[in-house]
Design a protein around this motif. Structure first.
Motif, PDB file in Angstrom:
ATOM      1  N   THR A 140       0.878  -1.148   0.150  1.00 21.36           N
ATOM      2  CA  THR A 140       0.150  -0.113  -0.350  1.00 21.36           C
ATOM      3  C   THR A 140       0.965   1.756   0.192  1.00 21.36           C
ATOM      4  OG1 THR A 140      -0.298   0.375   2.664  1.00 21.36           O
ATOM      5  CG2 THR A 140      -1.760  -1.382   1.193  1.00 21.36           C
ATOM      6  N   GLY A 141       2.002   1.142  -0.103  1.00 24.40           N
ATOM      7  CA  GLY A 141       2.932   2.259  -0.427  1.00 24.40           C
ATOM      8  C   GLY A 141       4.357   1.936   0.560  1.00 24.40           C
ATOM      9  N   ASP A 142       4.866   2.820   1.197  1.00 27.97           N
ATOM     10  CA  ASP A 142       6.157   2.387   1.753  1.00 27.97           C
ATOM     11  C   ASP A 142       7.618   3.429   3.168  1.00 27.97           C
ATOM     12  OD1 ASP A 142       6.761   0.749  -0.258  1.00 27.97           O
ATOM     13  OD2 ASP A 142       7.422   2.811  -1.896  1.00 27.97           O
ATOM     14  N   ASN A 143       7.532   3.054   3.385  1.00 24.57           N
ATOM     15  CA  ASN A 143       8.266   3.913   4.422  1.00 24.57           C
ATOM     16  C   ASN A 143       9.657   4.108   4.592  1.00 24.57           C
ATOM     17  OD1 ASN A 143       6.366   4.907   6.565  1.00 24.57           O
ATOM     18  ND2 ASN A 143       6.550   1.793   7.213  1.00 24.57           N
ATOM     19  N   VAL A 144       9.442   4.824   4.304  1.00 24.42           N
ATOM     20  CA  VAL A 144      11.502   5.388   3.822  1.00 24.42           C
ATOM     21  C   VAL A 144      12.004   6.496   5.198  1.00 24.42           C
ATOM     22  CG1 VAL A 144      12.854   6.995   1.613  1.00 24.42           C
ATOM     23  CG2 VAL A 144      10.405   5.480   1.540  1.00 24.42           C
ATOM     24  N   GLU A 145      13.386   6.449   4.996  1.00 24.15           N
ATOM     25  CA  GLU A 145      13.571   7.001   6.261  1.00 24.15           C
ATOM     26  C   GLU A 145      14.618   7.497   4.750  1.00 24.15           C
ATOM     27  OE1 GLU A 145      17.591   5.364   8.929  1.00 24.15           O
ATOM     28  OE2 GLU A 145      15.054   5.385   9.961  1.00 24.15           O
ATOM     29  N   VAL A 146      15.527   8.759   5.750  1.00 26.25           N
ATOM     30  CA  VAL A 146      16.761   9.384   4.335  1.00 26.25           C
ATOM     31  C   VAL A 146      17.173  10.114   5.674  1.00 26.25           C
ATOM     32  CG1 VAL A 146      16.444  11.557   2.536  1.00 26.25           C
ATOM     33  CG2 VAL A 146      14.958   9.928   2.677  1.00 26.25           C
ATOM     34  N   GLU A 147      18.330  10.442   5.028  1.00 27.95           N
ATOM     35  CA  GLU A 147      19.692  11.673   6.731  1.00 27.95           C
ATOM     36  C   GLU A 147      20.158  12.655   5.485  1.00 27.95           C
ATOM     37  OE1 GLU A 147      22.860   8.944   8.067  1.00 27.95           O
ATOM     38  OE2 GLU A 147      23.708   9.796   7.028  1.00 27.95           O
ATOM     39  N   ILE A 148      19.761  13.692   5.950  1.00 27.27           N
ATOM     40  CA  ILE A 148      19.857  14.650   5.377  1.00 27.27           C
ATOM     41  C   ILE A 148      21.831  15.491   6.229  1.00 27.27           C
ATOM     42  CG2 ILE A 148      19.398  17.249   4.738  1.00 27.27           C
ATOM     43  CD1 ILE A 148      16.687  16.258   4.801  1.00 27.27           C
ATOM     44  N   LEU A 190      20.140  14.915  10.358  1.00 25.78           N
ATOM     45  CA  LEU A 190      18.898  15.145  10.539  1.00 25.78           C
ATOM     46  C   LEU A 190      18.191  13.801  10.161  1.00 25.78           C
ATOM     47  CD1 LEU A 190      19.767  18.141   9.421  1.00 25.78           C
ATOM     48  CD2 LEU A 190      17.278  18.453  11.111  1.00 25.78           C
ATOM     49  N   THR A 191      17.910  12.734  10.521  1.00 23.04           N
ATOM     50  CA  THR A 191      17.343  11.288   9.920  1.00 23.04           C
ATOM     51  C   THR A 191      15.584  11.844  10.275  1.00 23.04           C
ATOM     52  OG1 THR A 191      18.643  10.160  11.025  1.00 23.04           O
ATOM     53  CG2 THR A 191      16.977   9.128   9.540  1.00 23.04           C
ATOM     54  N   PHE A 192      14.831  11.262   8.506  1.00 26.58           N
ATOM     55  CA  PHE A 192      14.075  11.801   8.803  1.00 26.58           C
ATOM     56  C   PHE A 192      13.119  10.108   8.097  1.00 26.58           C
ATOM     57  CE2 PHE A 192      14.773  16.030   8.161  1.00 26.58           C
ATOM     58  CZ  PHE A 192      13.845  17.315   8.990  1.00 26.58           C
TER      59      PHE A 192
END
Length: 131
Positions: free
Chosen positions: A59-67, A121-123
């Motif tokens: 149904t979609g994704d959970n994505v983790e991104v580091e800035i 920062l991790t989102f």
């Protein structure tokens, strides 16, 4: 679809005139690829986990991104990191193949290495496909 989360990050960060005043065009995916001057911003996808229902339908994704904000000046690095947070945290977006339906800051840290102040920062992003 969600592998393109960088499109969302880049759009949000480059849409801000005040961030552009601080870093110019120095917003890069994964690496600077060449020498650059301070300050600059890097972003990279850390993980992607599909949201799967009991019948195994995604149904979609959970994505983790580091800035990462890198600068030779500590206070400016914090100012830039705060601006990045305000541009990304709780911001949605709709793109050709996916939509960002939720975004949230999940962690931060800071460090110093080789004369560089680093704000990390991790989102976490929740995405849905656009069908």
């Amino acid at each position: 679809m969600s592998l393109s989360i960088g499109v969302h990050i880049y759009e949000k960060l480059t849409s801000s005139a005040s961030l552009k005043e601080l870093v110019g065009d120095k917003i890069f995916p994964v690496s600077t690829q060449q020498a650059t001057t301070f300050p600059f911003i890097l972003y990279k996808r850390n993980s992607l986990v599909p949201n799967v229902t009991k019948d195994r339908y995604a149904t979609g994704d959970n994505v983790e991104v580091e800035i990462v904000v890198a600068d030779s000046n500590y206070m400016r690095s914090v100012t830039i990191a705060e601006k990045v947070r305000s541009l990304i945290d709780r911001k949605s977006g709709e793109y050709k193949t996916f939509s960002v339906v939720d975004a949230g800051l999940i962690s931060t840290d800071e460090s110093f290495a080789e004369d560089t102040f680093i704000q990390r920062l991790t989102f976490s992003f929740e995405t849905e496909p656009n069908i």
